[in-house]
Motif scaffolding. Structure first.
Motif, PDB file in Angstrom:
ATOM      1  N   UNK A   1      -0.181  -7.289  -4.672  1.00  0.00           N
ATOM      2  CA  UNK A   1       0.112  -5.961  -3.875  1.00  0.00           C
ATOM      3  C   UNK A   1       0.096  -6.058  -2.374  1.00  0.00           C
ATOM      4  N   UNK A   2       0.250  -4.912  -1.729  1.00  0.00           N
ATOM      5  CA  UNK A   2       0.203  -4.815  -0.237  1.00  0.00           C
ATOM      6  C   UNK A   2      -0.987  -5.542   0.452  1.00  0.00           C
ATOM      7  N   UNK A   3      -2.151  -5.178  -0.404  1.00  0.00           N
ATOM      8  CA  UNK A   3      -3.589  -5.627   0.039  1.00  0.00           C
ATOM      9  C   UNK A   3      -3.949  -7.197  -0.122  1.00  0.00           C
ATOM     10  N   UNK A   4      -3.331  -7.836  -0.992  1.00  0.00           N
ATOM     11  CA  UNK A   4      -3.445  -9.177  -1.264  1.00  0.00           C
ATOM     12  C   UNK A   4      -3.222 -10.065   0.022  1.00  0.00           C
ATOM     13  N   UNK A   5      -4.275 -10.763   0.384  1.00  0.00           N
ATOM     14  CA  UNK A   5      -4.116 -11.362   1.762  1.00  0.00           C
ATOM     15  C   UNK A   5      -4.294 -10.633   2.877  1.00  0.00           C
TER      16      UNK A   5
END
Length: 174
Positions: A82-86
């Motif tokens: 997702x865009x939240x990963x990392x």
């Protein structure tokens, strides 16, 4: 212990936290005895960005979706792909029927955001809700019509059975 609580109170008050709005009974972040509104966590987390040690502390927070357990910590298996990963750096907190996730994420326009999610008295697994909120923040873009996205993937693991205590399982499941 009273000297430690006084030091905590002085520190957070010096960073804009309204000490009259919460109860700090011990040094634990999430405790049955501590009562702190989410907006006061946000106030503190925003203020900490001006501390000289902030960068080192920020890098020590668990990183969403990072498969290296020493980096991802309690967020290793959360928000992957997702865009939240990392991107989301946050601290979890879990008690029976209580869940918290607070930290930092950069939105789709590159703006740094601070968030605090505190969920109480729940009977269902709520990590999915926390993850959806953080992913929505990470995907949000004013240039994208200013609406929150709805394309958050379903969790990889099914909800916990009603008769299972969260502390019996790995944190990724709770």
């Amino acid at each position: 212990m009273s000297a430690g609580l006084a030091a905590i109170g002085d520190y957070v008050a010096g960073h804009g936290v309204a000490v009259e709005s919460h109860r700090q009974a011990d040094g634990s972040g999430l405790s049955r005895w501590n009562l702190v509104p989410a907006d006061q966590f946000v106030t503190l987390l925003r203020a900490l960005r001006s501390e000289e040690w902030f960068d080192a502390w920020h890098e020590a927070l668990p990183v969403a979706g990072d498969p290296d357990r020493m980096v991802g910590g309690t967020l290793t298996s959360r928000m992957r792909d997702t865009a939240a990963a990392g991107n989301a750096y946050a601290k979890t907190g879990t008690l029976t029927s209580v869940s918290a996730l607070s930290g930092y994420v950069t939105d789709g326009d590159g703006r740094p955001l601070v968030f605090a999610i505190l969920l109480n008295n729940h009977l269902d697994a709520v990590k999915v809700i926390e993850d959806r909120i953080v992913v929505a923040l990470a995907e949000f873009s004013v240039g994208g019509a200013g609406t929150l996205p709805t394309s958050v993937p379903e969790p990889a693991t099914p909800p916990l059975p009603a008769d299972v205590e969260c502390s019996w399982l790995k944190p990724a499941r709770c």
